[in-house]
Write a protein that holds these residues in place. Sequence first.
Motif, short mmCIF file in Angstrom:
data_model
loop_
_atom_site.label_atom_id
_atom_site.label_comp_id
_atom_site.label_asym_id
_atom_site.label_seq_id
_atom_site.Cartn_x
_atom_site.Cartn_y
_atom_site.Cartn_z
N VAL A 84 -2.41 -1.11 -34.91
CA VAL A 84 -1.65 -1.86 -33.90
C VAL A 84 -2.29 -3.22 -33.67
O VAL A 84 -1.60 -4.24 -33.62
N TYR A 85 -3.60 -3.26 -33.56
CA TYR A 85 -4.32 -4.51 -33.29
C TYR A 85 -4.07 -5.54 -34.40
O TYR A 85 -3.68 -6.67 -34.12
N THR A 86 -4.27 -5.13 -35.63
CA THR A 86 -4.13 -6.09 -36.74
C THR A 86 -2.68 -6.53 -36.93
O THR A 86 -2.43 -7.66 -37.36
N SER A 87 -1.74 -5.68 -36.59
CA SER A 87 -0.33 -6.05 -36.80
C SER A 87 0.27 -6.82 -35.63
O SER A 87 1.35 -7.39 -35.76
N THR A 88 -0.40 -6.89 -34.49
CA THR A 88 0.19 -7.55 -33.31
C THR A 88 -0.63 -8.71 -32.75
O THR A 88 -0.09 -9.50 -31.98
N TYR A 89 -1.90 -8.85 -33.10
CA TYR A 89 -2.76 -9.81 -32.43
C TYR A 89 -2.22 -11.24 -32.49
O TYR A 89 -2.07 -11.91 -31.47
N ASP A 90 -1.93 -11.75 -33.69
CA ASP A 90 -1.47 -13.14 -33.82
C ASP A 90 -0.17 -13.38 -33.07
O ASP A 90 -0.02 -14.39 -32.38
N LYS A 91 0.76 -12.47 -33.20
CA LYS A 91 2.05 -12.61 -32.54
C LYS A 91 1.89 -12.57 -31.02
O LYS A 91 2.49 -13.37 -30.29
N LEU A 92 1.06 -11.65 -30.52
CA LEU A 92 0.83 -11.54 -29.08
C LEU A 92 0.11 -12.77 -28.55
O LEU A 92 0.43 -13.27 -27.47
N TYR A 93 -0.85 -13.29 -29.29
CA TYR A 93 -1.57 -14.51 -28.90
C TYR A 93 -0.57 -15.65 -28.68
O TYR A 93 -0.60 -16.33 -27.66
N LYS A 94 0.32 -15.84 -29.64
CA LYS A 94 1.32 -16.91 -29.53
C LYS A 94 2.26 -16.68 -28.35
O LYS A 94 2.60 -17.60 -27.63
N GLN A 95 2.68 -15.44 -28.16
CA GLN A 95 3.58 -15.10 -27.04
C GLN A 95 2.93 -15.42 -25.70
O GLN A 95 3.56 -16.01 -24.82
N LEU A 96 1.67 -15.05 -25.54
CA LEU A 96 0.99 -15.30 -24.26
C LEU A 96 0.71 -16.79 -24.07
O LEU A 96 0.72 -17.28 -22.94
N ALA A 97 0.45 -17.50 -25.15
CA ALA A 97 0.25 -18.95 -25.05
C ALA A 97 1.54 -19.62 -24.55
O ALA A 97 1.50 -20.49 -23.68
N VAL A 98 2.67 -19.19 -25.08
CA VAL A 98 3.97 -19.73 -24.63
C VAL A 98 4.20 -19.37 -23.17
O VAL A 98 4.66 -20.21 -22.38
N THR A 99 3.88 -18.16 -22.79
CA THR A 99 4.05 -17.73 -21.40
C THR A 99 3.23 -18.61 -20.46
O THR A 99 3.70 -18.99 -19.40
N SER A 100 2.01 -18.94 -20.85
CA SER A 100 1.17 -19.78 -19.98
C SER A 100 1.76 -21.18 -19.83
O SER A 100 1.68 -21.77 -18.76
N ILE A 101 2.39 -21.70 -20.88
CA ILE A 101 3.01 -23.02 -20.81
C ILE A 101 4.27 -22.96 -19.95
O ILE A 101 4.52 -23.82 -19.12
#
Length: 87
Positions: free
Chosen positions: A10-27
């Motif tokens: 789960v970690y390896t398949s979701t980390y990059d995508k989740l990082y980008k999603q949370l970065a967008v959320t913060s903006i």
Amino acid sequence: MSDIEWFEKVYTSTYDKLYKQLAVTSIVAMNRILKKELEDCLQETYLALWENREKVKEYENVYGWLVVVGERRLIDCIRTIRPYEYI
């Protein structure tokens, strides 16, 4: 599959995508947070995944669970950094 193998998958398949999603959320929340703070929120999100792995393993959409938990942790992080600004 063991708990550790499941978590690593789960970690390896979701980390990059989740990082980008949370970065967008913060903006979108009109708050720019530091990369380290974002990574801390991600770490807390994956810790929650590990702590709730028995329940989360039953979900079809683990990524959706991660997004919801991650966004909530991110908002908490922003409130901690800027307690007097409203989101």
